[in-house]
Enzyme design. Structure first.
Site, mmCIF file in Angstrom:
data_model
loop_
_atom_site.group_PDB
_atom_site.id
_atom_site.type_symbol
_atom_site.label_atom_id
_atom_site.label_comp_id
_atom_site.label_asym_id
_atom_site.label_seq_id
_atom_site.Cartn_x
_atom_site.Cartn_y
_atom_site.Cartn_z
ATOM 1 N N ASP A 72 0.861 -1.195 0.000
ATOM 2 C CA ASP A 72 0.000 0.000 0.000
ATOM 3 C C ASP A 72 0.895 1.241 0.000
ATOM 4 O O ASP A 72 1.896 1.316 0.708
ATOM 5 C CB ASP A 72 -0.917 -0.002 1.223
ATOM 6 C CG ASP A 72 -2.046 1.006 1.096
ATOM 7 O OD1 ASP A 72 -3.200 0.576 0.932
ATOM 8 O OD2 ASP A 72 -1.771 2.236 1.154
ATOM 9 N N ILE A 73 0.512 2.241 -0.805
ATOM 10 C CA ILE A 73 1.322 3.447 -0.960
ATOM 11 C C ILE A 73 1.287 4.315 0.307
ATOM 12 O O ILE A 73 2.188 5.126 0.528
ATOM 13 C CB ILE A 73 0.829 4.245 -2.195
ATOM 14 C CG1 ILE A 73 1.909 5.141 -2.749
ATOM 15 C CG2 ILE A 73 -0.438 5.043 -1.902
ATOM 16 C CD1 ILE A 73 1.612 5.694 -4.136
ATOM 17 N N ASN A 125 -12.999 -3.461 2.399
ATOM 18 C CA ASN A 125 -13.956 -2.374 2.582
ATOM 19 C C ASN A 125 -14.886 -2.379 1.383
ATOM 20 O O ASN A 125 -14.432 -2.364 0.242
ATOM 21 C CB ASN A 125 -13.234 -1.025 2.661
ATOM 22 C CG ASN A 125 -12.316 -0.924 3.876
ATOM 23 O OD1 ASN A 125 -12.620 -1.480 4.931
ATOM 24 N ND2 ASN A 125 -11.206 -0.226 3.727
ATOM 25 N N GLU A 135 -12.481 3.361 -1.014
ATOM 26 C CA GLU A 135 -12.082 4.543 -1.799
ATOM 27 C C GLU A 135 -11.716 4.174 -3.230
ATOM 28 O O GLU A 135 -11.919 4.972 -4.144
ATOM 29 C CB GLU A 135 -10.901 5.254 -1.124
ATOM 30 C CG GLU A 135 -11.320 5.922 0.188
ATOM 31 C CD GLU A 135 -10.181 6.608 0.898
ATOM 32 O OE1 GLU A 135 -9.028 6.483 0.436
ATOM 33 O OE2 GLU A 135 -10.448 7.243 1.930
ATOM 34 N N VAL A 136 -11.140 3.007 -3.413
ATOM 35 C CA VAL A 136 -10.759 2.547 -4.765
ATOM 36 C C VAL A 136 -11.737 1.446 -5.172
ATOM 37 O O VAL A 136 -11.814 0.400 -4.508
ATOM 38 C CB VAL A 136 -9.306 2.031 -4.807
ATOM 39 C CG1 VAL A 136 -8.979 1.463 -6.178
ATOM 40 C CG2 VAL A 136 -8.331 3.144 -4.436
ATOM 41 N N HIS A 167 -10.253 -5.080 -3.408
ATOM 42 C CA HIS A 167 -8.921 -5.365 -2.864
ATOM 43 C C HIS A 167 -9.059 -5.772 -1.414
ATOM 44 O O HIS A 167 -10.009 -5.378 -0.732
ATOM 45 C CB HIS A 167 -7.999 -4.145 -3.003
ATOM 46 C CG HIS A 167 -8.599 -2.884 -2.460
ATOM 47 N ND1 HIS A 167 -9.513 -2.142 -3.180
ATOM 48 C CD2 HIS A 167 -8.452 -2.251 -1.262
ATOM 49 C CE1 HIS A 167 -9.886 -1.091 -2.461
ATOM 50 N NE2 HIS A 167 -9.271 -1.139 -1.286
ATOM 51 N N HIS A 169 -6.944 -5.791 2.179
ATOM 52 C CA HIS A 169 -5.817 -5.234 2.913
ATOM 53 C C HIS A 169 -5.272 -6.327 3.840
ATOM 54 O O HIS A 169 -6.027 -6.873 4.650
ATOM 55 C CB HIS A 169 -6.261 -4.070 3.800
ATOM 56 C CG HIS A 169 -6.865 -2.909 3.078
ATOM 57 N ND1 HIS A 169 -6.192 -1.713 2.893
ATOM 58 C CD2 HIS A 169 -8.091 -2.729 2.513
ATOM 59 C CE1 HIS A 169 -6.979 -0.855 2.259
ATOM 60 N NE2 HIS A 169 -8.135 -1.449 2.019
#
Ligand code: AMP
Ligand code: ZN
Length: 116
Positions: A29-30, A86, A94-95, A99, A101
């Site tokens: 993760d960035i 999420n 948000e994206v 995905h 985490h």
């Protein structure tokens, strides 16, 4: 399609990859929320869990297996970790490319706050 995680999957946006096969990609993760914070995605564009279809469930099982392997490799299998998805606005997504985490490497805060 203007999807940042599709572009990461294609390689047109760079990422720090930790796992890849034909169906799945995992990368750091960035903006990490824990010492270990990896995102595991299907390469296929699925916007959220709400958009998964019958043929997709095997990929999600494979993602669980990738999470187990990465937790070992990244040194958090014994100390513990979370695998989080999420979904949607209230879930904090948000994206909109599904995905998971993988979070660990420190004692994580409570997942739920229960008001009294
Ligand atoms: P979510 O809120 O569940 O949709 O999580 C989106 C996650 O994607 C956040 O933790 C972001 O830090 C992460 N993220 C966004 N853009 C990138 C990127 N280019 N490379 C790696 N992680 C990213
Ligand atoms: Zn996508």
């Amino acid at each position: 399609m203007d999807c940042i995680f599709c572009k990461i999957g294609e390689g047109s946006i760079p990422s720090k990859k930790v796992f890849e096969n034909e169906r799945i990609l995992a990368f750091h993760d960035i903006n990490p929320a824990a010492p270990v914070h990896v995102l595991i995605i299907p390469k296929k564009h699925i916007a959220s869990l709400n958009d998964a279809e019958d043929g997709d469930w095997g990929t999600f099982g494979e993602i669980a297996g990738v999470a187990q392997k990465l937790a070992r490799e990244l040194g958090v299998a014994d100390s513990g970790y979370r695998l989080v998805n999420n979904c949607g606005k209230d879930g904090g997504q948000e994206v909109f490319h599904i995905h998971f985490h993988l979070l660990g490497g420190a004692k994580l805060g409570p997942l739920f706050s229960r008001g009294s």
